[in-house]
Design an enzyme around this catalytic site. Structure first.
Site, PDB file in Angstrom:
ATOM      1  N   CYS A 216      -3.272   1.264   7.084  1.00 54.76           N
ATOM      2  CA  CYS A 216      -3.736   0.499   8.243  1.00 54.76           C
ATOM      3  C   CYS A 216      -4.156   1.373   9.409  1.00 54.76           C
ATOM      4  O   CYS A 216      -4.704   0.852  10.376  1.00 54.76           O
ATOM      5  CB  CYS A 216      -2.747  -0.564   8.644  1.00 54.76           C
ATOM      6  SG  CYS A 216      -1.260   0.142   9.096  1.00 54.76           S
TER       7      CYS A 216
ATOM      8  N   ASN B  57       0.779  -1.246   0.000  1.00 53.92           N
ATOM      9  CA  ASN B  57       0.000   0.000   0.000  1.00 53.92           C
ATOM     10  C   ASN B  57       0.810   1.296   0.000  1.00 53.92           C
ATOM     11  O   ASN B  57       0.367   2.293  -0.572  1.00 53.92           O
ATOM     12  CB  ASN B  57      -0.971  -0.007   1.192  1.00 53.92           C
ATOM     13  CG  ASN B  57      -0.275  -0.030   2.522  1.00 53.92           C
ATOM     14  OD1 ASN B  57       0.843  -0.532   2.637  1.00 53.92           O
ATOM     15  ND2 ASN B  57      -0.918   0.512   3.523  1.00 53.92           N
TER      16      ASN B  57
ATOM     17  N   GLU C 258       4.545  -4.775  12.085  1.00 56.57           N
ATOM     18  CA  GLU C 258       3.546  -3.705  11.925  1.00 56.57           C
ATOM     19  C   GLU C 258       2.374  -4.345  11.193  1.00 56.57           C
ATOM     20  O   GLU C 258       2.465  -4.606   9.996  1.00 56.57           O
ATOM     21  CB  GLU C 258       4.110  -2.554  11.083  1.00 56.57           C
ATOM     22  CG  GLU C 258       5.272  -1.814  11.700  1.00 56.57           C
ATOM     23  CD  GLU C 258       4.871  -0.965  12.888  1.00 56.57           C
ATOM     24  OE1 GLU C 258       3.673  -0.674  13.051  1.00 56.57           O
ATOM     25  OE2 GLU C 258       5.765  -0.615  13.668  1.00 56.57           O
TER      26      GLU C 258
HETATM   27  N1  LIG Z   1       0.900  -1.528  10.621  1.00 52.03           N
HETATM   28  C1  LIG Z   1       1.316  -1.025   9.474  1.00 52.03           C
HETATM   29  O1  LIG Z   1       2.149  -0.111   9.455  1.00 52.03           O
HETATM   30  C2  LIG Z   1       0.772  -1.526   8.165  1.00 52.03           C
HETATM   31  C3  LIG Z   1       0.075  -2.715   8.056  1.00 52.03           C
HETATM   32  N2  LIG Z   1      -0.390  -3.134   6.839  1.00 52.03           N
HETATM   33  C4  LIG Z   1      -1.170  -4.370   6.752  1.00 52.03           C
HETATM   34  O2  LIG Z   1      -0.807  -5.079   5.574  1.00 52.03           O
HETATM   35  C5  LIG Z   1      -1.921  -5.741   5.005  1.00 52.03           C
HETATM   36  C6  LIG Z   1      -2.022  -5.445   3.545  1.00 52.03           C
HETATM   37  O3  LIG Z   1      -0.822  -5.616   2.904  1.00 52.03           O
HETATM   38  P1  LIG Z   1      -0.495  -6.939   2.071  1.00 52.03           P
HETATM   39  O4  LIG Z   1       0.661  -6.606   1.195  1.00 52.03           O
HETATM   40  O5  LIG Z   1      -1.722  -7.497   1.450  1.00 52.03           O
HETATM   41  O6  LIG Z   1      -0.068  -7.918   3.258  1.00 52.03           O
HETATM   42  P2  LIG Z   1       0.509  -9.406   3.183  1.00 52.03           P
HETATM   43  O7  LIG Z   1       0.708  -9.834   4.584  1.00 52.03           O
HETATM   44  O8  LIG Z   1      -0.268 -10.256   2.265  1.00 52.03           O
HETATM   45  O9  LIG Z   1       1.940  -9.224   2.477  1.00 52.03           O
HETATM   46  C7  LIG Z   1       2.945  -8.434   3.054  1.00 52.03           C
HETATM   47  C8  LIG Z   1       4.292  -8.921   2.557  1.00 52.03           C
HETATM   48  O10 LIG Z   1       4.512 -10.254   3.027  1.00 52.03           O
HETATM   49  C9  LIG Z   1       4.861 -11.096   1.929  1.00 52.03           C
HETATM   50  N3  LIG Z   1       4.437 -12.453   2.252  1.00 52.03           N
HETATM   51  C10 LIG Z   1       3.287 -13.074   1.901  1.00 52.03           C
HETATM   52  N4  LIG Z   1       3.266 -14.329   2.410  1.00 52.03           N
HETATM   53  C11 LIG Z   1       4.428 -14.492   3.099  1.00 52.03           C
HETATM   54  C12 LIG Z   1       4.988 -15.549   3.859  1.00 52.03           C
HETATM   55  N5  LIG Z   1       4.359 -16.714   3.978  1.00 52.03           N
HETATM   56  N6  LIG Z   1       6.189 -15.355   4.448  1.00 52.03           N
HETATM   57  C13 LIG Z   1       6.830 -14.174   4.333  1.00 52.03           C
HETATM   58  N7  LIG Z   1       6.359 -13.131   3.604  1.00 52.03           N
HETATM   59  C14 LIG Z   1       5.168 -13.285   3.005  1.00 52.03           C
HETATM   60  C15 LIG Z   1       4.159 -10.460   0.754  1.00 52.03           C
HETATM   61  O11 LIG Z   1       4.702 -10.887  -0.465  1.00 52.03           O
HETATM   62  C16 LIG Z   1       4.399  -8.994   1.046  1.00 52.03           C
HETATM   63  O12 LIG Z   1       5.700  -8.629   0.659  1.00 52.03           O
HETATM   64  C17 LIG Z   1      -3.100  -5.257   5.786  1.00 52.03           C
HETATM   65  O13 LIG Z   1      -3.513  -6.230   6.697  1.00 52.03           O
HETATM   66  C18 LIG Z   1      -2.585  -4.049   6.529  1.00 52.03           C
HETATM   67  O14 LIG Z   1      -3.192  -3.756   7.704  1.00 52.03           O
HETATM   68  C19 LIG Z   1      -0.182  -2.414   5.723  1.00 52.03           C
HETATM   69  C20 LIG Z   1       0.502  -1.230   5.798  1.00 52.03           C
HETATM   70  C21 LIG Z   1       1.023  -0.696   7.010  1.00 52.03           C
HETATM   71  O1  LIG Z   2       0.082   1.997   8.210  1.00 53.47           O
HETATM   72  C1  LIG Z   2       0.123   2.360   7.045  1.00 53.47           C
HETATM   73  O2  LIG Z   2      -0.575   1.952   6.138  1.00 53.47           O
HETATM   74  C2  LIG Z   2       1.109   3.450   6.808  1.00 53.47           C
HETATM   75  O3  LIG Z   2       2.149   3.317   7.723  1.00 53.47           O
HETATM   76  C3  LIG Z   2       0.475   4.746   7.033  1.00 53.47           C
HETATM   77  S1  LIG Z   2       1.434   5.987   6.372  1.00 53.47           S
HETATM   78  O4  LIG Z   2       2.831   5.808   6.733  1.00 53.47           O
HETATM   79  O5  LIG Z   2       1.281   5.964   4.931  1.00 53.47           O
HETATM   80  O6  LIG Z   2       0.929   7.245   6.930  1.00 53.47           O
END
Ligand SMILES: NC(=O)C1=CN([C@@H]2O[C@H](COP(=O)(O)OP(=O)(O)OC[C@H]3O[C@@H](n4cnc5c(N)ncnc54)[C@H](O)[C@@H]3O)[C@@H](O)[C@H]2O)C=CC1
Ligand SMILES: O=C(O)[C@H](O)CS(=O)(=O)O
Length: 474
Positions: free
Chosen positions: A283, A153, A249
Site C-alpha cells: 500500500c 499481501n 491501516e
Molecule cells: N496501510 C497498510 O499498511 C496496508 C493496507 N493494505 C490495503 O489492503 C487492501 C488489500 O488487501 P485485502 O486483503 O484485499 O483487503 P480486504 O479489506 O479485502 O481484507 C482484509 C481483511 O479483512 C477481512 N474482511 C473482509 N471483509 C470483512 C468484514 N466485512 N469484516 C471484517 N473483516 C473482513 C478479509 O478477510 C481480510 O482478512 C488494499 O486496499 C491495501 O491498500 C494492504 C496492506 C498494508
Molecule cells: O503497507 C504495506 O503493504 C506494507 O506495510 C508495506 S511493508 O511492510 O511490506 O513494507
C-alpha cells in the site's frame, strides 16, 4: 500435483477441525495446495472466551519477552519453509519472500525488546494547590482481547506487526488472517505454541472474512480491532466497533516527486523497484510519479529501460523479480483499468500485458488525475508519470488524494524538502527515496482515508494499552 494439506483452527492452545473447509490456491499454478477450516460462530465465540479467560493468568513482561524471542529464533530455523509457503500462497518471488521472513524476525525481536520497556510516567499532582501531600504516576495496562484482521499481501510480517506488540503488551489476540493467504499464520501459531505461549493468548480463526468479522464485532468482550486492509472494510469496522478502540491501516495511491536537481540514477532505481515489487500489491507502492518538466523525457526513458530488465514469471525461480498477482480476477481488473486509461488518452510506454495472473510492469504517461489508475488505489504493478513546473503545484497534486499514507521526494533542495515535510498530507514523507520505505521499528500509519493509529512495535503498544492514573494521598 502434491497432496492438499489440511489446516485446523487454533483455539485455546489446541488445533480444532470445522465441518467445512476452504481451498487455498497456489497463486502461480492456480491450483489448490492446502485447505483451511471454515470457522463457525461457535468457534469464534470459543476463541473470544478463551482469550478473555487467559487474561486472568499472570504473564509477566519478562515471560512475554522470552516467548517472543524464542519464536524469532524458531522462525529463523524455519526460514526456508516459511518463505516457500509465501511463494505458494502469495505468489511472491522467493528472494522477496525470504526478505519478508527476515523482516518478520525483526518485528518479533523488536516486540520482545519492547515488552521490557512498557512504562508509565510521574505526574506532578503535588504542584496543584491543596495536593501538596499527593503523588501520582501512570501505568500502561493491556486493553484486553484484541481482534487482528489482516490482508493478503504481506501475510507474515503484517500479522507479526499486530500479534507481537499485542502479546508484548500483555493482551490476548484473535487473529483472522486473509483467507487468500492464511497458511503462514497457522504455521506461526505452531511456533508460538512450541515457544511456550500460554493457551488462549493467541487464537487463529480462518474462514469467511465478512462472517468472522461480524461475529467478532458482535462480541463485546473484544475490546480493540487492529485492522489492515481496504478502506471499505476499514470503514465498516469503524462504524460497528462503537466506542471500542480501532486501529486502521488502509490504502493509498502513493505519490513520489522527482525534482529537477535530484540524483537521477537513484530516483530511477528506487522508483522502478518500489513501483513493481510484490506486483505493486503494497500500500506504499509507488503509483503516482510527479517529475519536473525539465527532466521528464530522460526520466521516462530511463524508467522504461530499467523496468524492462525485470524478470516476470515463476516466483519459485531465484531470477524472478515479479510474480503473479493474488488472483486472475485482480490481474484482469488491473488490465481493465489500464485499458480504460488508454481509452481516455493515456500513453502506454511499457507493459500493459497480461499472461494469466501475471501482469507485466506497466508505465503510463499523459494521464489525467481523474483516471482510475491515478484517483483510486491500483494495488497492482502500474505507475503513472505526471509533470509539474512549480513546487506549490506539485504539492497540490500530491495532496489531491483521499489518501495519505506515505510519499517520496527526490531532491537536493533543503528548502523544498522542508516545505514538503510541512505541507504534504501524509503519515510519512521519505526524502531521497520512494514512498515505499519501511523498516519495522519506525512509526507507520496514515492520515485522511489511509487510516488511524500507528504500527511499529513501540507505537502499536501505545495503541494496545490504556494509560491508567494512580494517585496516592499520603
Ligand atoms: N496501510 C497498510 O499498511 C496496508 C493496507 N493494505 C490495503 O489492503 C487492501 C488489500 O488487501 P485485502 O486483503 O484485499 O483487503 P480486504 O479489506 O479485502 O481484507 C482484509 C481483511 O479483512 C477481512 N474482511 C473482509 N471483509 C470483512 C468484514 N466485512 N469484516 C471484517 N473483516 C473482513 C478479509 O478477510 C481480510 O482478512 C488494499 O486496499 C491495501 O491498500 C494492504 C496492506 C498494508
Ligand atoms: O503497507 C504495506 O503493504 C506494507 O506495510 C508495506 S511493508 O511492510 O511490506 O513494507
Amino acid at each position: 500435483m502434491g497432496a492438499v494439506q489440511q489446516y485446523k483452527l487454533f483455539i485455546d492452545g489446541k488445533w480444532e477441525q470445522a465441518d467445512q473447509t476452504m481451498e487455498v490456491i497456489d497463486k502461480f499454478t492456480l491450483k489448490p495446495f492446502a485447505a483451511i477450516a471454515k470457522a463457525r460462530r461457535q468457534h469464534v465465540t470459543a476463541a473470544v472466551q478463551s482469550a478473555h479467560a487467559a487474561l486472568k493468568t499472570p504473564f509477566s513482561p519478562f515471560e512475554r519477552y522470552k516467548v517472543l524471542s524464542k519464536v524469532a529464533q524458531l522462525l529463523q530455523e524455519h526460514r526456508e519453509d516459511f518463505a516457500n509457503t509465501l511463494v505458494l500462497e502469495v505468489g511472491k518471488p522467493i528472494r522477496e519472500s525470504l526478505g519478508e521472513v527476515d523482516r518478520a524476525i525483526q518485528t518479533l525481536i523488536i516486540s520482545a525488546e519492547e515488552a521490557k520497556r512498557i512504562h508509565g510516567e510521574g505526574v506532578p499532582v503535588e504542584a496543584a494547590a491543596g495536593s501538596e501531600k499527593r503523588i501520582a504516576f501512570t501505568m500502561r495496562v493491556p486493553v484486553g482481547v484484541i481482534a487482528a484482521i489482516t490482508p493478503f499481501n504481506v501475510p507474515l510480517n503484517l500479522v507479526c506487526h499486530k500479534i507481537c506488540p499485542a502479546i508484548a503488551a500483555g493482551n490476548s489476540v484473535i487473529l483472522k488472517p486473509s483467507d487468500l493467504t492464511p497458511i503462514v499464520s497457522l504455521k506461526l501459531a505452531e511456533l508460538f505454541s512450541e515457544a511456550g505461549l500460554p493457551s488462549g493468548r493467541l487464537q487463529v480463526v480462518t474462514g469467511d472474512g465478512p462472517e468472522i468479522g461480524t461475529w467478532l464485532l458482535d462480541n463485546e468482550q473484544v475490546r480493540m480491532f487492529s485492522f489492515t486492509g481496504s478502506l471499505r472494510v476499514g470503514q465498516l469496522i469503524r462504524q460497528k466497533a462503537g466506542i471500542r478502540k480501532v486501529a486502521l491501516e488502509l490504502g493509498n495511491n502513493s505519490a513520489t516527486i522527482v525534482h529537477k536537481d535530484c540524483n537521477m540514477d537513484q530516483a530511477v532505481e528506487m522508483v522502478a523497484v518500489k513501483s513493481f515489487n510484490n506486483s505493486g500489491q503494497v500500500c506504499i507502492s509507488v503509483q503516482r510519479v510527479f517529475v519536473h518538466e525539465d527532466i521528464k523525457a530522460e526520466f521516462a526513458r530511463r524508467l522504461k529501460e530499467r523496468t524492462e530488465q525485470f524478470v516476470v514469471g515463476n516466483p519459485h525461480d531465484k531470477q524472478t523479480d515479479i510474480g503473479p498477482m493474488i488472483s486472475l480476477k485482480e490481474a484482469e481488473r488491473v488490465e481493465g483499468w489500464v485499458q480504460e486509461a488508454v481509452d481516455q488518452g493515456a500513453s502506454l510506454i511499457s507493459g500493459g500485458k497480461r499472461d494469466g495472473a501475471l501482469y507485466y510492469p506497466t508505465i503510463l504517461t499523459d494521464i489525467k488525475p481523474e483516471m482510475k489508475v491515478c484517483r483510486q488505489e491500483v494495488f497492482g504493478p502500474v505507475v503513472s508519470i505526471d509533470t509539474y513546473q512549480e513546487i506549490d503545484e506539485v504539492i497540490h497534486k500530491v495532496n489531491d488524494s483521499e489518501y495519505g499514507l506515505q510519499a517520496g521526494l527526490f531532491t537536493n533542495d533543503l528548502a523544498f524538502a522542508m516545505k514538503a515535510a510541512k505541507e504534504i498530507e501524509v503519515g510519512g514523507l521519505i526524502i531521497n527515496d520512494a514512498s515505499a520505505y519501511r523498516v519495522d521499528h519506525m512509526p507507520y500509519g496514515g492520515v485522511k482515508n489511509s487510516g488511524t493509529g500507528k504500527e511499529g512495535p513501540s507505537y502499536a503498544i501505545e495503541e494496545m494499552t490504556e494509560e491508567k492514573l494512580i494517585v496516592i494521598n499520603l
